[in-house]
Every structure is written in structure tokens, then in C-alpha cells.
Design a protein around this motif. Structure first.
Motif, short mmCIF file in Angstrom:
data_model
loop_
_atom_site.label_atom_id
_atom_site.label_comp_id
_atom_site.label_asym_id
_atom_site.label_seq_id
_atom_site.Cartn_x
_atom_site.Cartn_y
_atom_site.Cartn_z
N THR A 1 0.85 -8.62 -0.84
CA THR A 1 1.83 -9.00 0.18
C THR A 1 1.14 -8.96 1.53
O THR A 1 -0.01 -8.52 1.64
N ASP A 2 1.83 -9.42 2.56
CA ASP A 2 1.24 -9.45 3.90
C ASP A 2 0.79 -8.06 4.32
O ASP A 2 1.55 -7.08 4.20
N GLY A 3 -0.45 -7.98 4.80
CA GLY A 3 -0.95 -6.71 5.29
C GLY A 3 -1.59 -5.82 4.25
O GLY A 3 -2.07 -4.72 4.57
N VAL A 4 -1.58 -6.25 2.98
CA VAL A 4 -2.19 -5.46 1.91
C VAL A 4 -3.27 -6.32 1.25
O VAL A 4 -2.97 -7.29 0.56
N HIS A 5 -4.53 -5.98 1.48
CA HIS A 5 -5.67 -6.77 0.99
C HIS A 5 -6.01 -6.37 -0.44
O HIS A 5 -5.71 -5.25 -0.89
N GLN A 6 -6.68 -7.29 -1.15
CA GLN A 6 -7.15 -6.97 -2.50
C GLN A 6 -8.04 -5.74 -2.50
O GLN A 6 -7.96 -4.90 -3.42
N LEU A 7 -8.92 -5.63 -1.51
CA LEU A 7 -9.81 -4.46 -1.46
C LEU A 7 -9.01 -3.17 -1.35
O LEU A 7 -9.39 -2.14 -1.91
N THR A 8 -7.89 -3.21 -0.60
CA THR A 8 -7.03 -2.04 -0.48
C THR A 8 -6.45 -1.65 -1.83
O THR A 8 -6.46 -0.48 -2.23
N VAL B 1 -3.86 6.53 2.65
CA VAL B 1 -2.51 5.98 2.67
C VAL B 1 -1.65 6.83 3.60
O VAL B 1 -1.22 7.93 3.25
N GLY B 2 -1.43 6.31 4.80
CA GLY B 2 -0.55 6.97 5.76
C GLY B 2 0.82 6.33 5.74
O GLY B 2 1.12 5.45 4.93
N PRO B 3 1.70 6.74 6.66
CA PRO B 3 3.06 6.20 6.69
C PRO B 3 3.11 4.68 6.85
O PRO B 3 3.93 4.01 6.22
N ARG B 4 2.22 4.10 7.69
CA ARG B 4 2.26 2.65 7.91
C ARG B 4 1.87 1.89 6.64
O ARG B 4 2.53 0.92 6.25
N ASN B 5 0.79 2.35 5.99
CA ASN B 5 0.38 1.70 4.73
C ASN B 5 1.43 1.90 3.65
O ASN B 5 1.65 1.02 2.80
N ALA B 6 2.05 3.08 3.65
CA ALA B 6 3.09 3.35 2.65
C ALA B 6 4.25 2.37 2.78
O ALA B 6 4.82 1.92 1.78
N GLU B 7 4.61 2.01 4.02
CA GLU B 7 5.69 1.05 4.23
C GLU B 7 5.31 -0.32 3.68
O GLU B 7 6.14 -1.03 3.09
N ASP C 1 6.92 -2.45 -4.25
CA ASP C 1 7.54 -1.44 -5.13
C ASP C 1 6.58 -0.33 -5.50
O ASP C 1 6.68 0.26 -6.58
N ILE C 2 5.63 -0.04 -4.63
CA ILE C 2 4.68 1.04 -4.85
C ILE C 2 5.05 2.21 -3.95
O ILE C 2 4.89 2.13 -2.73
N GLU C 3 5.56 3.29 -4.55
CA GLU C 3 5.94 4.47 -3.80
C GLU C 3 5.28 5.74 -4.35
O GLU C 3 5.22 6.75 -3.66
N THR C 4 4.84 5.68 -5.59
CA THR C 4 4.21 6.84 -6.22
C THR C 4 2.86 6.43 -6.80
O THR C 4 2.54 5.24 -6.91
N VAL C 5 2.09 7.44 -7.21
CA VAL C 5 0.80 7.15 -7.85
C VAL C 5 1.02 6.41 -9.17
O VAL C 5 0.24 5.53 -9.54
N GLN C 6 2.09 6.76 -9.88
CA GLN C 6 2.38 6.04 -11.12
C GLN C 6 2.65 4.56 -10.84
O GLN C 6 2.26 3.68 -11.63
N ASP C 7 3.32 4.27 -9.72
CA ASP C 7 3.56 2.87 -9.37
C ASP C 7 2.24 2.12 -9.17
O ASP C 7 2.14 0.94 -9.51
N VAL C 8 1.25 2.78 -8.60
CA VAL C 8 -0.07 2.15 -8.44
C VAL C 8 -0.64 1.79 -9.80
O VAL C 8 -1.17 0.69 -10.01
N LEU C 9 -0.53 2.70 -10.75
CA LEU C 9 -1.09 2.46 -12.09
C LEU C 9 -0.36 1.34 -12.82
O LEU C 9 -0.96 0.64 -13.65
N PHE C 10 0.94 1.17 -12.53
CA PHE C 10 1.70 0.12 -13.21
C PHE C 10 1.78 -1.16 -12.38
O PHE C 10 2.48 -2.09 -12.76
N HIS C 11 1.05 -1.20 -11.26
CA HIS C 11 0.91 -2.46 -10.52
C HIS C 11 -0.30 -3.17 -11.12
O HIS C 11 -1.44 -2.93 -10.74
N LEU D 1 3.13 -0.90 1.25
CA LEU D 1 3.09 -0.81 -0.21
C LEU D 1 4.49 -0.81 -0.82
O LEU D 1 4.68 -1.26 -1.95
N LYS D 2 5.45 -0.31 -0.05
CA LYS D 2 6.82 -0.28 -0.56
C LYS D 2 7.35 -1.68 -0.84
O LYS D 2 8.19 -1.87 -1.72
N ARG D 3 6.83 -2.67 -0.10
CA ARG D 3 7.24 -4.05 -0.36
C ARG D 3 6.76 -4.53 -1.73
O ARG D 3 7.25 -5.53 -2.24
#
Length: 525
Positions: free
Chosen positions: A186-193, A48-54, A60-70, A56-58
Motif C-alpha cells: 500500500t502507499d508508504g509501505v515498500h517491498q523492502l520494508t 516499527v514505530g507508531p507511524r509505520n504501524a498506522e 490488516d497487519i497489527e501483530t507479528v502473526q499478521d506479518v507471517l500471514f501476509h 501497516l494497519k491498512r
């Protein structure tokens, strides 16, 4: 988010993992502030680099906890291979077999057909988009493992654009150990990701279980049979093959109920905190001498019901206090909420304060304005009507009347929120159907009326039937009054739901009513 003394919890609904969250702040002991997962940025996860982070922000994923609650929306079962002879139309399943032959079929759309069999039956794989390399890899003799939806095709069962892997050598591919989650994306974020991210986040949770604090006491978990939070998170992201998929889909699995319980608890604590803060803010005591109220009651062509009198007294008691009233009045259409609001408004006017009465639509605002004007004008009080349609000189005159205090009672819509609207001494805000506005708009109008650190009282009205337990949960920052008695001669309101397929019957019924001299209204939303 955190500070040195508190932690902000974000709880997500199992049904609305992206769109709904509740926050509350809980004080922490000093030695509790550690590297919790809500403080760990998602960029700490490998890949997860800056581009992927942007991207994921769409979500509402900004932290590891956000990943767990997605949380997953649904699941696919890839834990077993289905014999092709047992596959049925509509099944989403895994099949494995050998390519008998492949061909390019020309028709309305060019397609690559791969004929696959496993000894029990056959399936055709259909690809509308394919490359020469893909065509070469799917030649006769190749062994494939495929996942997709089985459909009835022109020549038997087929899968359109399935996921597939080439099975190399004699070593069999392992099947999935868990149900496969399908996440909101969302656009640019695949299920595998997203699956890869959840794998990494779960691995981090495994090595740092204390990084996701458990806030529910053991006795509460035991009483409601709730699993530990890390266990619930792991189960929801990676259910075992024998998991009850129906309960997972319905959101009634104990792991989901654990998260829902915490979400409701966080919501309740947040509203209780809001209520506590509101009560610390002073409000003008609106006592009044009762003269205007008595004159209005004497002039009414009807007597108040017992329920109306009870609610009027509850409101009057709140208005006399030096802390802001926050009260929800619930009653059916025709139960007499507007006259109760008028009596509350007169108590504020008697105490030399202004009243703002807000409705969600101009139509409803005009109805309230006409009712109030009929009651207030005989008492020497002129009600003002303020909406977005007022422009130019008329608007300027209304703004001047509000700021000078000449307009003692104003009825309006969202226009009352506008920046150039100022009050001389706003003492009471009455809001009809507050769910059409929201807490933030209600708070904005309250702040607009703040004078010398004092905020106006608030009275909320709704005709929406809300079960008491739900009202206590959803509106924990409000006191609740219910007008549970209709005035004499009023027939109870009957509410029915009719499918759109019977629209013609509804139109005919409205036509008959109008032809008989009665009225009907049709609200389009």
C-alpha cells in the motif's frame, strides 16, 4: 485475539493474503495461554514505530502473526547471475558487469544510458529519472549487479530503471539464498520494508516456535501429507532456489495447501459454531392447519414435481420445530422454487405470523411480488411490496401495515433492513440469491424479527448451481434441499459462456428472438 480461556485464529488464503480471512475461537487449557504471536504487536519488531504501524494497519497487519500471514503474491529469482549473452526478452533476472561508458540521450524524454557488459554480451541500463550523483557513480569502470526485466531496445537488450548495487573491490557479492517474495503493499509501505518485517517475524518464530500454535493433530497432517505450520510459513516466505515456482504461483504447493486446509477448517468450525448458537435460540413453531396450502395446491394449473413435494415437506418439518430453520433451497431457473416458497409462506400465515420475502434487486422483487399476488389474493391474503422507491404517505402506510400485522406477506429489497421497518410477528424470512446479501445482512433481518427472545425461521433460495460438497463447505450453517427435477414441459436451461469478442453475434441473436415475438433480458452488473 485472546482471553483467559480461548484463542481466536485468523487464517489467510494463499491467494488472497490481504483480502480474505476466516476467524474461529478455540478453547484453551489454562497453561496454554502464553505470549503467542497473535498477541505480540507489530511494534515489537525493530523499526516499527507508531507511524509505520498506522501504515501497516491498512494492510490488516497489527501483530507479528499478521506479518507471517501476509503472504507473497509472487516471487522473483535472484539466486543466480545470468550471463548477458543468455538473457532473453521478458526475463526478470540478475546480471553483473562493468560499465563501458554512460551517456545522456536527448529525445522525447531525456534519459541516462549506461552501457554494461560482462564478456558474454551487453545490456543498456536506461534511467529516465536520475541525479548528478547517480550519473557519477555509473561512470566507466564501475562494476554493477543489476536486477530487472530485460527488454528489446533500439540498440539491443536493455533494462529500464533496474535495481542495482555497486560491487566494491575484488570480494564478490553473495547472491540471494531464497526466491525473493513480492508482497501485497500500500502507499508508504515498500517491498523492502515488508521483506525486512518478514525477516524479523521469521526470526522471532525461529526462537519461539511454540508462539504459533499447531492446531492440526498429527494424524490429520499425515493423512493429507501436510507440513507443520511453522515449516509451511517459512517455506512460503522464503522458498529455496529449486522451489517449483509454477506450483507456488498456482497455489498448489504443499505449504500453501497446508494454509488453505487450515483456512477451510477454520471456516467450517466458525459456521458450525454459528449454527450451534442459532439452534440454541428458540423460534416460533409454525404448525398451521394446512387449509391455505391445500387451497393453493387445488387452484394451481399444474401438479408439483416429486422434488418439489420432497422439499416442501422438508421445509414444513423445519417450520414446525421450536428452533429456527436455516435451509438453502437450490434449483435451476424454472424448477419451481417460488411456489415452494409460497407454500412455506402460507404455513407461516396459517400460524398467524408474518413473512418477509427479500430479493436483491427491485426487478426481481417485483417479479416475485406479481407471482405471489396471483397465488395469494384468491386466498384472501394481500401481499405488500416494499422497496426504496416508496416515499411519503405510501411509505408510512406500508410501515404501519407491517407493524400492526395487517400486512401478512411483504416482498421487498434491502429496504427491509432499514431501521424504521418493524414487524408485528415476523415468523419466516425468505431470501432469494442470498450471496448478494451476505451473512451479516441475513442476520440483521433475523434480529429485526426477534420477539420475546424468539427469532424467525429462514429460507434461502438460489438458482446458482453449487456442487453439493462445496455447498456443505460454504454453507455449513444451512441445511440443504435440492429441487433436481423440472416440471413437465420445461426444457432444461442451457448455460453458455461467450467471449466479449462475439458481442455482435449475441446482439444479433437477441434481435432475431425479439423479431420472432419472443422475449430476452440483458442484465448489466
Amino acid at each position: 485475539m485472546y482471553s483467559d480461556s480461548c484463542l481466536t485464529i485468523r487464517c489467510r488464503s494463499p491467494h488472497h493474503s490481504r483480502n480474505r480471512s476466516v476467524t474461529t475461537t478455540i478453547p484453551l487449557e489454562k497453561d496454554t495461554v502464553t505470549a503467542t504471536l497473535d498477541r505480540t504487536p507489530v511494534t515489537r519488531l525493530k523499526g516499527v514505530g507508531p507511524r509505520n504501524a498506522e501504515k501497516l494497519k491498512r494492510l490488516d497487519i497489527e501483530t507479528v502473526q499478521d506479518v507471517l500471514f501476509h503472504l507473497p503474491l509472487r516471487y522473483q529469482d535472484r539466486t543466480r547471475i545470468t550471463p548477458m549473452g543468455a538473457a532473453r526478452h521478458g526475463d526478470q533476472t540478475v546480471v553483473e558487469g562493468v560499465v563501458d561508458h554512460s551517456e545522456i540521450r536527448f529525445g522525447r524524454r531525456r534519459s541516462l544510458l549506461v552501457h554494461l557488459s560482462d564478456g558474454t554480451g551487453a545490456v543498456v541500463l536506461r534511467f529516465f529519472y536520475f541525479s548528478a550523483t547517480q550519473q557519477a557513480n555509473l561512470s566507466a569502470g564501475a562494476r554493477l549487479r543489476c536486477f530487472g526485466e530485460v527488454r528489446n531496445g533500439p540498440a539491443g537488450m536493455e533494462m529500464v530503471h533496474p535495481e542495482y548495487k555497486l560491487v566494491q573491490g575484488d570480494e564478490p557479492l553473495a547472491v540471494e539464498e531464497h526466491l525473493t517474495p513480492i508482497y501485497p503493499t500500500t502507499d508508504g509501505v515498500h517491498q523492502l520494508t515488508l521483506r525486512g518485517l518478514s525477516d524479523k517475524a521469521l526470526a522471532m518464530l525461529e526462537t519461539r516456535p511454540d508462539a504459533l500454535p499447531e492446531w492440526l493433530p498429527p494424524e490429520v497432517r499425515e493423512r493429507f501429507h501436510l507440513p507443520l505450520l511453522p515449516d509451511a510459513i517459512r517455506y512460503i516466505h522464503r522458498p529455496p532456489p529449486d522451489a517449483d515456482q509454477h506450483r507456488l504461483f498456482e497455489g498448489t504447493h504443499p505449504a500453501q495447501r497446508r494454509l488453505a486446509f487450515e483456512e477451510l477448517l477454520a471456516h467450517q468450525i466458525s459456521l458450525r459454531q454459528l449454527r450451534a448458537r442459532s439452534r440454541q435460540t428458540p423460534a416460533p413453531p409454525l404448525t398451521g392447519d394446512g387449509a391455505l396450502r391445500s387451497r393453493l395446491l387445488d387452484g394451481l394449473p399444474f401438479q408439483l414435481t416429486g422434488a418439489q413435494r420432497r422439499v416442501v415437506e422438508e421445509i414444513a418439518r423445519d417450520l414446525r420445530a421450536e428452533r429456527p430453520m436455516l435451509r438453502l433451497v437450490q434449483g435451476d431457473v424454472g424448477s419451481g422454487k417460488t411456489v415452494v416458497a409460497a407454500l412455506a409462506a402460507l404455513q407461516a400465515v396459517e400460524a398467524e405470523h408474518q413473512v418477509a420475502f427479500m430479493a436483491p434487486t427491485e426487478l426481481l422483487a417485483e417479479q416475485h411480488f406479481n407471482s405471489l399476488r396471483g397465488w395469494l389474493e384468491p386466498l384472501g391474503i394481500e401481499a405488500a411490496w416494499f422497496t426504496g422507491r416508496h416515499k411519503g404517505q405510501k411509505r408510512a402506510e406500508l410501515l404501519e401495515a407491517l407493524e400492526s400485522g395487517e400486512a401478512q406477506v411483504v416482498v421487498g429489497t434491502h429496504a427491509l433492513f432499514q431501521e424504521d421497518v418493524r414487524f408485528h410477528a415476523l415468523g419466516l424470512v425468505i431470501i432469494d440469491e442470498q450471496h448478494r446479501f451476505g451473512v451479516h445482512q441475513r442476520m440483521a433481518l433475523r434480529e429485526k424479527g426477534s420477539i420475546d427472545g424468539r427469532v424467525p425461521h429462514q429460507l434461502i433460495m438460489t438458482a446458482t448451481p453449487i456442487p453439493r460438497t462445496l455447498a456443505m463447505t460454504a454453507y455449513a450453517d444451512l441445511d440443504l434441499s435440492i429441487i433436481d427435477e423440472l416440471p413437465p414441459g420445461r426444457t432444461p436451461v442451457t448455460t453458455v459462456v461467450i467471449p466479449d469478442s462475439r458481442r455482435d453475434e449475441v446482439v444479433a441473436r437477441v434481435s432475431d428472438a425479439c423479431a420472432a415475438g419472443r422475449q430476452a433480458y440483458w442484465v448489466c452488473t
